[in-house]
Motif scaffolding. Sequence first.
Motif, short mmCIF file in Angstrom:
data_model
loop_
_atom_site.label_atom_id
_atom_site.label_comp_id
_atom_site.label_asym_id
_atom_site.label_seq_id
_atom_site.Cartn_x
_atom_site.Cartn_y
_atom_site.Cartn_z
N GLY A 26 0.86 -1.33 0.21
CA GLY A 26 0.17 -0.17 0.01
C GLY A 26 0.69 1.12 0.01
O GLY A 26 2.07 1.38 0.40
N ARG A 27 0.29 2.27 -0.27
CA ARG A 27 0.92 3.76 -0.51
C ARG A 27 0.88 4.53 0.89
O ARG A 27 1.10 5.63 0.69
N THR A 28 0.01 4.01 1.75
CA THR A 28 -0.05 4.82 2.97
C THR A 28 0.60 4.47 4.19
O THR A 28 0.23 4.67 5.51
N PHE A 29 1.50 3.77 4.17
CA PHE A 29 2.56 3.17 5.06
C PHE A 29 2.96 4.28 5.97
O PHE A 29 2.81 4.02 7.26
N SER A 30 3.29 5.42 5.64
CA SER A 30 3.89 6.16 6.33
C SER A 30 2.83 7.02 7.38
O SER A 30 2.88 7.56 8.23
N PRO A 41 5.35 -20.41 23.02
CA PRO A 41 4.61 -21.52 23.27
C PRO A 41 3.75 -21.52 24.51
O PRO A 41 4.15 -21.37 25.51
N GLY A 42 2.55 -21.84 24.50
CA GLY A 42 1.84 -21.94 25.83
C GLY A 42 1.41 -20.54 26.47
O GLY A 42 1.10 -20.74 27.43
N LYS A 43 1.83 -19.40 25.91
CA LYS A 43 1.67 -18.04 26.43
C LYS A 43 0.68 -17.14 25.91
O LYS A 43 0.64 -17.49 24.63
N GLU A 44 0.32 -16.19 26.31
CA GLU A 44 -0.55 -15.18 25.59
C GLU A 44 0.56 -14.28 24.66
O GLU A 44 1.69 -14.21 25.04
N ARG A 45 0.03 -13.90 23.84
CA ARG A 45 0.55 -13.05 23.00
C ARG A 45 0.94 -11.63 23.78
O ARG A 45 0.12 -11.05 24.51
N GLU A 46 2.08 -11.01 23.69
CA GLU A 46 2.82 -9.92 24.43
C GLU A 46 3.24 -8.85 23.51
O GLU A 46 3.78 -9.14 22.52
N PHE A 47 3.24 -7.62 24.03
CA PHE A 47 3.74 -6.33 23.46
C PHE A 47 5.42 -6.58 23.63
O PHE A 47 6.00 -6.92 24.63
N VAL A 48 5.92 -6.02 22.40
CA VAL A 48 7.49 -6.00 22.37
C VAL A 48 7.96 -4.51 22.27
O VAL A 48 8.43 -3.95 23.20
N THR A 49 7.40 -3.92 21.06
CA THR A 49 7.59 -2.48 20.87
C THR A 49 6.72 -1.88 20.00
O THR A 49 5.90 -2.61 19.19
N THR A 50 6.68 -0.52 19.75
CA THR A 50 6.20 -0.02 18.74
C THR A 50 6.60 1.51 18.52
O THR A 50 7.35 1.74 19.23
N ILE A 51 6.25 1.91 17.27
CA ILE A 51 6.89 3.05 16.74
C ILE A 51 5.82 3.82 16.11
O ILE A 51 4.82 3.16 15.57
N ASN A 52 5.51 5.14 16.38
CA ASN A 52 4.57 6.00 15.59
C ASN A 52 4.64 6.29 14.32
O ASN A 52 5.66 5.96 13.58
N TRP A 53 3.53 7.12 13.67
CA TRP A 53 3.80 7.12 12.18
C TRP A 53 4.88 7.76 11.63
O TRP A 53 5.37 7.73 10.53
N THR A 54 5.48 8.74 12.32
CA THR A 54 6.64 9.43 11.95
C THR A 54 8.06 8.93 12.66
O THR A 54 8.99 9.29 11.85
N GLY A 55 7.90 8.00 13.29
CA GLY A 55 9.05 7.40 13.77
C GLY A 55 9.75 8.06 14.88
O GLY A 55 10.72 7.74 15.45
#
Length: 123
Positions: A26-30, A41-55
């Motif tokens: 797509g063209r709107t990645f930014s 295995p055997g665990k809930e999905r967990e947050f690792v890291t995030t980055i906003n749209w501008t970086g």
Amino acid sequence: QVQLVESGGGLVQAGGSLRLSCAASGRTFSSYAMGWFRQAPGKEREFVTTINWTGGNTVYADSVKGRFTISRDNDKNTVYLQMNSLKPEDTAVYYCAARYYYDSADEKNYPYWGQGTQVTVSS
């Protein structure tokens, strides 16, 4: 709508490094904030890291702070996760996810997900 494809997973020894990539269509990645999550295995999905749209803003889970780095290249429609000093407890399927603009550590806020890539860290 955006489609996400992760790559770069594999088997590495403890103390080693890997770089995951997540390529978006797509063209709107930014316009998207991106997140990395993982599920062991055997665990809930967990947050690792995030980055906003501008970086310009990043957030890390305490468990990876100082070892992992998220970055993005909007020209290449790609977000990266550089993982250093890997530990056996980092073993998981790693998923990238996208949502509009603002970063979030809550997976419920992400409507778009990749299929995941396996990372295995041997001791």
